[in-house]
Design a protein around this motif. Structure first.
Motif, short mmCIF file in Angstrom:
data_model
loop_
_atom_site.label_atom_id
_atom_site.label_comp_id
_atom_site.label_asym_id
_atom_site.label_seq_id
_atom_site.Cartn_x
_atom_site.Cartn_y
_atom_site.Cartn_z
N ASN A 159 -10.22 5.22 -6.72
CA ASN A 159 -9.97 6.65 -6.83
C ASN A 159 -10.69 7.36 -5.69
O ASN A 159 -11.92 7.48 -5.70
N LYS A 160 -9.93 7.78 -4.69
CA LYS A 160 -10.51 8.42 -3.51
C LYS A 160 -11.59 7.55 -2.88
O LYS A 160 -12.73 8.00 -2.64
N GLN A 161 -11.25 6.31 -2.66
CA GLN A 161 -12.11 5.31 -2.03
C GLN A 161 -13.31 4.90 -2.89
O GLN A 161 -14.15 4.11 -2.47
N ILE A 162 -13.37 5.42 -4.12
CA ILE A 162 -14.46 5.06 -5.03
C ILE A 162 -13.90 4.17 -6.13
O ILE A 162 -12.86 4.47 -6.72
N GLU A 163 -14.60 3.07 -6.41
CA GLU A 163 -14.15 2.15 -7.47
C GLU A 163 -14.65 2.65 -8.83
O GLU A 163 -15.82 3.01 -8.98
N GLU A 164 -13.74 2.68 -9.80
CA GLU A 164 -14.13 3.07 -11.16
C GLU A 164 -13.43 2.17 -12.16
O GLU A 164 -12.32 1.70 -11.93
N SER A 165 -14.12 1.91 -13.28
CA SER A 165 -13.57 1.05 -14.33
C SER A 165 -12.79 1.90 -15.32
O SER A 165 -13.31 2.90 -15.84
N LYS A 182 -4.96 3.94 -19.37
CA LYS A 182 -5.07 5.06 -18.44
C LYS A 182 -4.42 4.77 -17.09
O LYS A 182 -4.44 5.60 -16.20
N ILE A 183 -3.86 3.57 -16.93
CA ILE A 183 -3.21 3.22 -15.66
C ILE A 183 -1.85 3.91 -15.58
O ILE A 183 -1.09 3.92 -16.55
N VAL A 184 -1.53 4.46 -14.42
CA VAL A 184 -0.21 5.07 -14.21
C VAL A 184 0.42 4.44 -12.97
O VAL A 184 -0.24 3.79 -12.16
N VAL A 185 1.73 4.63 -12.82
CA VAL A 185 2.46 4.10 -11.68
C VAL A 185 1.86 4.63 -10.38
O VAL A 185 1.46 5.79 -10.30
N ASP A 186 1.77 3.76 -9.39
CA ASP A 186 1.22 4.04 -8.05
C ASP A 186 -0.30 4.03 -7.99
O ASP A 186 -0.88 4.27 -6.92
N ASP A 187 -0.97 3.74 -9.11
CA ASP A 187 -2.42 3.52 -9.05
C ASP A 187 -2.71 2.29 -8.22
O ASP A 187 -1.97 1.30 -8.26
N GLU A 188 -3.80 2.34 -7.46
CA GLU A 188 -4.24 1.16 -6.71
C GLU A 188 -5.40 0.51 -7.45
O GLU A 188 -6.37 1.18 -7.81
N LEU A 189 -5.26 -0.80 -7.70
CA LEU A 189 -6.25 -1.52 -8.50
C LEU A 189 -6.83 -2.68 -7.69
O LEU A 189 -6.15 -3.26 -6.84
#
Length: 796
Positions: free
Chosen positions: A313-319, A324-331
């Motif tokens: 999320n904006k170059q920050i990793e979060e668990s 809560k995952i939506v389409v186009d999320d980067e994991l």
């Protein structure tokens, strides 16, 4: 594969008539049965004929020609096939004729009929079969033709349809209730003078009313009640006795006696009782369905369990949790982590193991822009994916529930109820027949008919069959709400029989993300810190996570190579440096671990030992309370891959001879096997990483879900980390659930004994019996459901 020589078909048991088809000196009623028998015989599926006296299914064979040619169309394939990777594809078929244990056995042994079929699983209640197949060996069309050739013809129209629910059967039931209710009211109106002792009707008028009532009751018998006859006949044709048989017998006898009285003796018959009987049976069926739907336990709780993933999320990793995952999320997916949704690979090299989906364990190499299916597992370094479809948690949970890789023996309680239900119907028919004969000998035909019908109707084994799924199912739902996620209802009974609990230490009894950590050795340069951080980041092991958290300001460098060795450590190449992180034995080939008072992780760079991290243990909240509560009822053991630095602390809760340290993954599995050989029933509690072998070996496998949870398919249950203090309560409640099932059995037996006693003495009319029958099942289900919920609120 020897069979008794007679004129019955060897395959389906039907009479072969005067001109049977003969093969190998065996009789068959048709060429279809002969074909199936030869197919089974050639593939050595001999056990198929040991399941029932008549396991076969009568088939009609024909040349399929181009009937299924449309299955070679790519658009049709896309609609039917749910998964396709390389040569492996997965498809689900709706097969309406699935009806018995033999069907399940044969359909789950399809791999023996064709080597291209890798795996098949039957959902009996939904009449569905999931098939995983190698399309280079057998095509989708050939698979459907194979199923059709053994008379398991898939309903492809339903499989291709987007329609989620079919309400036709429900509407038909309402029509039948409407017709039966209309007739019942009218027939009762014709019978009012007799009921209220009014002015007696003259013979002519009474005869008219009787004939009118008979005409009205015909559609009730032939249409409203036809499900009972069809079901009973189909089961008898297969030499099975279903619960519908006594009901069908009762209706038929009542109708025949009514016909005889009206047309041959001038009597009024039993049209009112007959229409009322069918009306209340159908209302009872509708009421049961609505009640079970309202009490249903198989809902959203089963579509959720706490798998967390790392989102960028904006170059920050979060668990975040899956929901809560939506389409186009980067994991970010690390080594051995699950792919949570259908995605596109955008960075790194994927080594995807689809064994959780297909049963095939060979990793599939994926490059940038390649498509990856949900349920795959990354078996290499970190990769970055972009989600292309919504997360389907129920799909992941279903994979977990259906996974047979780690299958363990089934419960004995369910098999007991199945055996009771099987012989129940025969006993009831015998009692009803005896009662009929007794009253006929006494010259009371009216009572004999009512006794015969009432006994057949009032007795019902349904409550026996429903007690287990509703009690254990509601226990699963209650556990899910409280943070314990159970794979299936069989796990509940296994948990209730546990005698010994084996714990892992690191990541199970300890908190993985709350460690005090220090490095001892040569002073590390910033580059060396970066490469250690980058390699440790690939792994989800608690000690690797601790090192990553310790160096959280380091710069990440993508490793050139990465390998994780279970129970020993990790190895890789980062920025041209070869790094080893793990146990002293793995990093330096030394076995000297004496004097270590904390968890120790060694590091070598280019085969030179540079030092080690000491990681102190922080135990979970409620740790003392849980172990003190459990040790009063269970034998407790601890097996850990860590050193014995915590012996002094742990001897307060474990006997010293029950503490085992420096154990490799294989040692843990062998330890559990040795306990089982001594007659112990084992609950293994681990982190799902180095404990996979021990979890597979145990009777019940429990993993702890931390904030970043590494899901292990080998686990039978998943416990949220912050609910660890309730572990003892969960285990105890399974025994409560088992007692509720036993009490439900007792209620069912008492109901049947009392109901049959009233019916056999002539004190129960068929109409009242029809009202009581569904009430008995609903009352047992309601008791099981509400008792479980009430006790769940009190004890959890």
């Amino acid at each position: 594969m020897s069979q008794v020589k007679n004129n019955n078909c060897v395959h389906c048991g039907a009479d072969c008539g005067k001109h049977p088809d003969v093969w190998n000196d065996l009789n068959f009623c048709c060429s279809g049965c002969q074909t199936v028998y030869q197919l089974l015989n050639e593939n050595k599926l001999y056990n198929y004929y040991n399941l029932d006296e008549s396991p076969g299914i009568k088939v009609e064979t024909s040349e399929f020609g181009n009937k299924y040619a449309f299955l070679e169309n790519e658009e049709v394939k896309e609609k039917l096939i749910s998964f396709s990777e390389g040569e492996i594809s997965k498809v689900k078929f709706f097969i309406p004729v699935i009806h018995c244990a033999s069907c399940i056995w044969l359909l789950e042994n399809l791999h023996s009929l064709n080597k291209g079929i890798k795996y098949s699983f039957v959902n009996f209640t939904k009449k569905e079969v999931d098939v995983t197949f190698d399309k280079s060996t057998i095509s989708l069309r050939q698979l459907v033709e194979l199923l059709s050739s053994i008379h398991y013809i898939p309903d492809l129209s339903q499989s291709l349809s987007d329609k989620k629910e079919d309400n036709q059967s429900y509407k038909k039931l309402l029509y039948k209730i409407g017709i039966a209710g209309f007739v019942f009211v009218n027939v009762m109106t014709y019978s009012l003078p007799a009921y209220f002792n009014g002015e007696p009707l003259n013979d002519k008028l009474q005869s008219v009313f009787s004939i009118l009532s008979y005409i009205l009751v015909i559609p009730v018998v032939l249409y409203s009640g036809n499900d009972y006859y069809i079901s009973a006949f189909k089961n008898l044709a297969k030499k099975n006795i279903s619960i519908d048989l006594p009901i069908a017998l009762g209706i038929i006898v009542l109708f025949l006696v009514t016909t005889y009285e009206i047309f041959f003796t001038g009597g009024s018959g039993y049209c009112d009782s007959l229409s009322g009987l069918i009306f209340f049976l159908l209302v009872g069926k509708w009421y049961q369905g609505k009640t079970y739907e309202a009490l249903s336990f198989e809902r959203n709780y089963k579509s959720y369990f706490p798998i967390a993933v790392t989102k960028i999320n904006k170059q920050i990793e979060e668990s975040i949790l899956l929901e809560k995952i939506v389409v186009d999320d980067e994991l970010i997916i690390r080594n051995k982590e699950l792919i949570p949704a259908d995605s596109i690979l955008i960075e790194g090299e994927g080594q995807i193991d689809y064994s959780f989906v297909t049963g095939e364990s060979n990793p599939v190499v994926k490059k940038a822009d390649d498509f990856i299916y949900a349920g795959g597992r990354q078996m290499g370094g970190i990769i970055k994916i972009r989600v292309k479809k919504e997360v389907n948690q129920s799909h992941l949970t279903k994979l977990w529930n259906q996974d047979k890789t780690y299958e363990k023996p089934t419960d004995s309680l369910k098999s007991l109820s199945d055996k009771i239900s099987k012989y129940f119907t025969l006993i009831i028919i015998a009692i009803a027949g005896s009662g009929f004969v007794f009253w006929m000998i006494r010259g009371e035909m009216h009572t004999a008919v009512f006794v015969f019908t009432a006994v057949l109707i009032v007795a019902c084994p349904c409550a026996l069959a429903l007690a287990i799924p509703f009690t254990f199912g509601n226990t699963m739902r209650i556990f899910g709400k409280n943070g314990l996620y159970i794979k299936n209802t069989e796990v509940i009974e296994k948990l209730s029989h546990i005698s010994t609990i084996v714990f892992d230490k690191t990541g199970t009894l300890t908190k993985p993300n709350e460690n005090k950590i220090a490095f001892s050795g040569k002073e590390l340069s910033q580059l060396e810190i970066n490469v250690i951080y980058s390699l440790a980041k690939q792994s989800t092991h608690p000690l690797s996570t601790a090192i990553v958290n310790h160096h959280n300001n380091a710069t990440y460098i993508n490793p050139d190579h990465f390998v994780e060795v279970s129970g020993r450590g990790i190895f890789g190449k980062v920025n041209e440096l070869e790094i080893k992180i793990g146990s002293e034995e793995y990093v330096s080939n030394s076995t000297n671990t004496d004097g270590q008072k904390t968890s120790v992780v060694y590091v070598s760079i280019n085969n030179e030992m540079v030092g080690f991290y000491t990681i102190s243990n922080q135990y979970r909240d409620g740790f003392e309370q849980v172990l003190n509560s459990l040790k009063n009822n269970f034998k407790l053991n601890l097996v850990s891959g860590d050193n014995d630095s915590e012996t002094k602390n742990l001897t307060k809760y474990f006997d010293e001879d029950k503490l085992f340290f420096n154990q490799k993954p294989g040692d843990k599995a062998e330890f559990i096997k040795a306990l089982q050989n001594r007659g112990e029933t084992i609950l293994m509690t681990g982190d799902g990483l180095n404990d996979a072998g021990a979890l597979m070996q145990s009777d019940v496998a429990l993993t702890i879900a931390n904030k970043i949870y590494h899901f292990s398919p080998a686990s039978d249950a998943v416990l949220e980390a912050d609910k660890f203090d309730k572990l003892a309560d969960f285990v105890r409640f399974t025994k409560t659930s088992l007692n509720i099932v036993k009490l439900s059995f007792l209620i069912s037996f008492l109901y049947n004994i009392v109901g049959i006693a009233f019916a056999i003495t002539g004190n129960l009319s068929p109409i009242v019996a029809a009202i009581l029958m569904p009430i008995s099942s609903v009352s047992v289900v309601a008791f099981a459901t509400f008792a479980t919920r009430l006790l769940g609120k009190r004890k959890l």
